[in-house]
Scaffold this motif. Structure first.
Motif, PDB file in Angstrom:
ATOM      1  N   CYS A  54       0.857  -1.186   0.000  1.00  0.00           N
ATOM      2  CA  CYS A  54       0.000   0.000   0.000  1.00  0.00           C
ATOM      3  C   CYS A  54       0.893   1.235   0.000  1.00  0.00           C
ATOM      4  O   CYS A  54       1.734   1.395   0.893  1.00  0.00           O
ATOM      5  CB  CYS A  54      -0.901   0.014   1.226  1.00  0.00           C
ATOM      6  SG  CYS A  54      -1.940  -1.461   1.404  1.00  0.00           S
ATOM      7  N   LEU A  83      -1.951   1.932   7.885  1.00  0.00           N
ATOM      8  CA  LEU A  83      -2.202   2.731   6.688  1.00  0.00           C
ATOM      9  C   LEU A  83      -2.071   4.221   6.986  1.00  0.00           C
ATOM     10  O   LEU A  83      -1.730   5.014   6.100  1.00  0.00           O
ATOM     11  CB  LEU A  83      -3.589   2.424   6.135  1.00  0.00           C
ATOM     12  CG  LEU A  83      -3.762   1.027   5.518  1.00  0.00           C
ATOM     13  CD1 LEU A  83      -5.217   0.797   5.099  1.00  0.00           C
ATOM     14  CD2 LEU A  83      -2.839   0.843   4.318  1.00  0.00           C
ATOM     15  N   LEU A 101      -7.062  -7.361   4.254  1.00  0.00           N
ATOM     16  CA  LEU A 101      -7.696  -6.227   3.589  1.00  0.00           C
ATOM     17  C   LEU A 101      -8.978  -6.652   2.884  1.00  0.00           C
ATOM     18  O   LEU A 101      -9.995  -5.948   2.930  1.00  0.00           O
ATOM     19  CB  LEU A 101      -6.722  -5.612   2.576  1.00  0.00           C
ATOM     20  CG  LEU A 101      -5.514  -4.860   3.142  1.00  0.00           C
ATOM     21  CD1 LEU A 101      -4.583  -4.439   2.017  1.00  0.00           C
ATOM     22  CD2 LEU A 101      -5.953  -3.633   3.946  1.00  0.00           C
ATOM     23  N   GLU A 156      -7.536  -0.519  -1.343  1.00  0.00           N
ATOM     24  CA  GLU A 156      -6.496   0.359  -0.830  1.00  0.00           C
ATOM     25  C   GLU A 156      -5.096  -0.188  -1.088  1.00  0.00           C
ATOM     26  O   GLU A 156      -4.092   0.482  -0.785  1.00  0.00           O
ATOM     27  CB  GLU A 156      -6.707   0.601   0.667  1.00  0.00           C
ATOM     28  CG  GLU A 156      -8.013   1.331   0.959  1.00  0.00           C
ATOM     29  CD  GLU A 156      -8.190   1.669   2.422  1.00  0.00           C
ATOM     30  OE1 GLU A 156      -7.261   2.264   3.010  1.00  0.00           O
ATOM     31  OE2 GLU A 156      -9.264   1.343   2.978  1.00  0.00           O
ATOM     32  N   ALA A 157      -5.016  -1.387  -1.640  1.00  0.00           N
ATOM     33  CA  ALA A 157      -3.720  -1.956  -2.015  1.00  0.00           C
ATOM     34  C   ALA A 157      -3.282  -1.378  -3.358  1.00  0.00           C
ATOM     35  O   ALA A 157      -4.061  -1.350  -4.316  1.00  0.00           O
ATOM     36  CB  ALA A 157      -3.804  -3.466  -2.109  1.00  0.00           C
ATOM     37  N   THR A 158      -2.060  -0.913  -3.413  1.00  0.00           N
ATOM     38  CA  THR A 158      -1.505  -0.415  -4.671  1.00  0.00           C
ATOM     39  C   THR A 158      -1.098  -1.561  -5.574  1.00  0.00           C
ATOM     40  O   THR A 158      -1.292  -1.518  -6.790  1.00  0.00           O
ATOM     41  CB  THR A 158      -0.262   0.460  -4.390  1.00  0.00           C
ATOM     42  OG1 THR A 158      -0.620   1.495  -3.488  1.00  0.00           O
ATOM     43  CG2 THR A 158       0.299   1.056  -5.672  1.00  0.00           C
TER      44      THR A 158
END
Length: 305
Positions: A109, A155, A172, A180-182
């Motif tokens: 993230c 986060l 998650l 929200e994970a890149t």
């Protein structure tokens, strides 16, 4: 019928326990049993300690209080994240079910860039030596910093303190926050922890089969075989969360494939091992792979003479 489910108090733990409770109630209804499940919140040492937990998860920092509650009759069953559990079975409790495994991957993230696009010297937060060592092996310039706390706390560090944090994708996803994970890191690059993504359900001694069999029915055989291989390997290596050990097994039909990795703390040296065999022999396959790694020098990479 009413059962009490022991759970840690974090949002993720309660969410995971709630998922198990819902699955149990649904299964019970399918066989004509009316069931109610009450969540009983148990505080663990890992929840109240503010210090580093490295080296403590191997002795059950998130597990022991739940087990004590089971033995004391405060709850009827408990849900654990399997990767937090000691590899040795508890002599008085039954590991009644391991639910179907969720995504095993680790999630990076950030505020935007993926792993390979992060600026030189980027600061990445993680409380896991396994993740830290593999991150450094992928990007020698990264500055990996210790990190703990709940998902919101971790986060929140992206607001200026850190350039990225690494969390379990399964957590998650269960919280409805996977967006929200890149980047979801390929297990080839970032091999997961043994048992990652799986939930374990333990029941108290002398449990009434009238309800214990309902819990046992939640067991997912392919997941149990896969994590048995991974955790048997971990047991031979005598390594907990303080050592950078990774393992990932998959089951296809009656065959099990196991990959394992031991990395030195600096991320400069790694031993990889693969094995295949019958899923029915998962434990022996994991143990033999662990002994092979030890024979190749895994002990030295884990910091032991």
């Amino acid at each position: 019928m009413k059962l009490r489910l022991g759970t840690r108090g974090s949002t993720l733990a309660r969410t995971q326990s709630g998922m198990v409770a819902d699955a149990l109630v649904e299964h019970a209804a399918s066989v004509g049993v009316e069931l109610e499940v009450e969540l009983v919140e148990i505080t663990t040492h890992g929840d109240i300690s503010r210090g580093s937990l490295v080296g403590l998860s191997e002795v059950g920092v998130f597990v022991n209080a739940l087990r004590d509650a089971l033995l004391a009759g405060e709850c009827d069953f408990a849900v654990h994240s399997l990767k937090d559990m000691p590899t040795a079975p508890h002599p008085e409790l039954e590991l009644a079910a391991i639910s179907k495994r969720a995504d095993v991957r680790d999630a990076l993230c950030t505020t935007g860039p993926g792993l390979r696009d992060l600026p030189e010297g980027a600061r990445i937060g993680t409380g896991s030596p396994r993740r830290a060592a593999q991150l450094i092996s992928l990007r020698r310039d990264l500055r990996v910093e210790g990190l703990r706390g709940n998902v919101d706390t971790r986060l929140g560090k992206l607001s200026g303190e850190l350039d990225g944090v690494v969390l379990a994708a399964a957590g998650l996803e269960r919280l409805g926050r996977l967006d929200e994970a890149t980047e979801l890191l390929d297990p080839t690059d970032m091999m997961p922890a043994p048992g990652q993504g799986a939930l374990a359900i333990e029941i108290a001694p002398g449990a009434d089969d009238a309800w214990a069999d309902l819990i046992r029915a939640l067991d997912h055989a392919p997941t149990r075989a896969a994590v048995t291989a991974e955790r048997s390997l971990l047991g031979v290596l005598d390594a907990g969360c303080a050592a950078p050990v990774a393992a990932y097994a998959t089951v296809a039909g009656e065959r099990l494939s196991l990959r394992a990795r031991v990395v030195d703390a600096g991320g400069t040296l790694a031993l990889n091992e693969t094995a295949q065999g019958p899923a029915s022999e998962a434990a022996s396959l994991g143990r033999s792979t662990g002994w092979t790694l030890l024979g190749r020098g895994a002990g030295r990479l884990m910091g032991r003479a």
